[in-house]
Design an enzyme around this catalytic site. Structure first.
Site, short mmCIF file in Angstrom:
data_model
loop_
_atom_site.label_atom_id
_atom_site.label_comp_id
_atom_site.label_asym_id
_atom_site.label_seq_id
_atom_site.Cartn_x
_atom_site.Cartn_y
_atom_site.Cartn_z
CE LYS A 169 -3.94 2.32 2.48
NZ LYS A 169 -5.33 1.79 3.51
CE LYS A 222 -6.05 2.05 -0.92
NZ LYS A 222 -6.40 2.46 0.27
C1 PBG Z 1 -7.74 3.14 5.56
C2 PBG Z 1 -7.59 3.09 3.66
C3 PBG Z 1 -7.97 4.01 2.75
C4 PBG Z 1 -8.22 3.67 1.93
C5 PBG Z 1 -8.51 2.24 1.71
N1 PBG Z 1 -8.44 2.02 3.25
C6 PBG Z 1 -7.03 5.40 3.38
C7 PBG Z 1 -5.88 6.05 3.30
O1 PBG Z 1 -4.42 4.91 3.59
O2 PBG Z 1 -5.65 6.70 3.40
C8 PBG Z 1 -7.87 4.66 0.46
C9 PBG Z 1 -9.19 3.71 -0.54
C10 PBG Z 1 -9.48 4.99 -1.17
O3 PBG Z 1 -8.83 5.98 -1.85
O4 PBG Z 1 -10.64 4.58 -2.43
N2 PBG Z 1 -6.51 3.22 6.08
#
Ligand code: PBG
Length: 296
Positions: A169, A222
């Site tokens: 991520k 992601k």
């Molecule tokens: C929480 C989380 C996020 C997203 C999914 N889970 C936000 C972040 O990490 O700031 C983002 C998903 C999206 O942008 O569609 N940790």
């Protein structure tokens, strides 16, 4: 396809998310309707995010057995049982500071207390499983989160529940609309102390390998679109289902341009999802799911 949904407490709530046209914060009954509609279009799986009424330092609503996500999961599993329900496991929507775990006091950069957060993760995974979640998806990039969840689930008899780890991520500007959707924007600093550096590809492979060793059943990359090379590399290297998260900003860009008449949003969305599939994704989590399913 996996369709993400934002669940709010209350009744009759269906609130537009301005930066994500076609998406809403919904209370439980409306969310069940949405699940039925998705099913009719051939989408059998949803990823749930909770928007709680109250936040605190530890994000306690996340592990409240009566919390908004737990209620939503059990309603969905009762009313549309064949739906595969995936629960996001993170604390940023639940904490007053908007970070993804317990934060040590002081300092201008968020300093996540990794091991204190693992205890909260163990509790949250358990209440989500008790509510009926099929797949737990930890998204906080906390070291040891997969092993902790596996132990917590197995020790309580939930050996049949799966873990989809947000393994790779990246710290990304493409999450901006999500922070409106889930009301989880950091109140100070950013997430670069615990999310990955976009310039680093090799680290993604290390993160994935660690999570597989800890017991992940599936791994996620992601965002998707700026990281197609990572999806490709993960899929080639590891023999495990790979999920790609086509995130909120990637959705908003296409819909915004479409609304201006600058491109055909539905066609562009299909082309984007095809590229993610070509790169090697087995599952695609996308806000375009319903619109694209209608075209297929
Ligand atoms: C929480 C989380 C996020 C997203 C999914 N889970 C936000 C972040 O990490 O700031 C983002 C998903 C999206 O942008 O569609 N940790």
């Amino acid at each position: 396809f996996v369709l993400p949904l934002f669940i709010r407490s209350g009744r009759g709530v269906k609130k537009n998310i301005l930066s994500m046209p076609g998406h809403f914060q919904m209370s439980v009954v409306n969310a069940v309707k949405e699940v039925r509609e998705a099913k009719r279009l051939g989408i059998g799986s949803v990823l749930l995010f909770g928007v709680p009424d109250s936040k605190d330092e530890l994000g306690s609503e996340a592990f409240n057995p009566q919390g908004v996500i737990q209620v939503a999961v059990s309603e969905i599993k009762q009313r549309v049982p064949e739906t595969v329900v995936i629960t996001d496991l993170c604390f940023c929507e639940y904490t007053s500071h908007g970070h993804c775990g317990a934060v040590r006091k002081g300092g201008s950069e968020p300093n996540i207390d990794n091991d204190a957060t693992l205890d909260l993760i163990a509790k949250t995974a358990l209440v989500q499983a008790q509510a009926g979640a099929d797949i737990i998806a930890p998204s906080g990039m906390v070291d040891g989160m997969v092993r902790t969840i596996r132990q917590s689930l197995d020790a309580n008899g939930f050996t049949d529940r799966l873990i989809l780890s947000y393994a790779a991520k990246y710290a990304s500007s493409f999450y901006a609309p999500f922070r409106e959707a889930a009301e989880g924007a950091p109140q100070f600093g950013d997430r670069r102390t615990y999310q990955m550096d976009s310039a680093n590809g090799a680290e993604a492979l290390r993160e994935v390998s660690v999570d597989i060793n800890e017991g992940a059943d599936m791994v996620m990359v992601k965002p998707a679109l700026s990281y197609l090379d990572i999806i490709y590399r993960v899929k080639r290297r590891f023999n495990i289902p790979v999920a790609a998260y086509n995130v909120s900003g990637e959705y908003a860009m296409v819909r915004a341009a479409g609304a201006q008449g600058w491109l055909d949003a539905d066609k562009a969305a299909l082309e984007i999802l095809l590229s993610i599939k070509r790169a090697g994704a087995d599952l695609i989590i996308t806000y375009h799911a319903k619109d694209v399913a209608k075209q297929l």
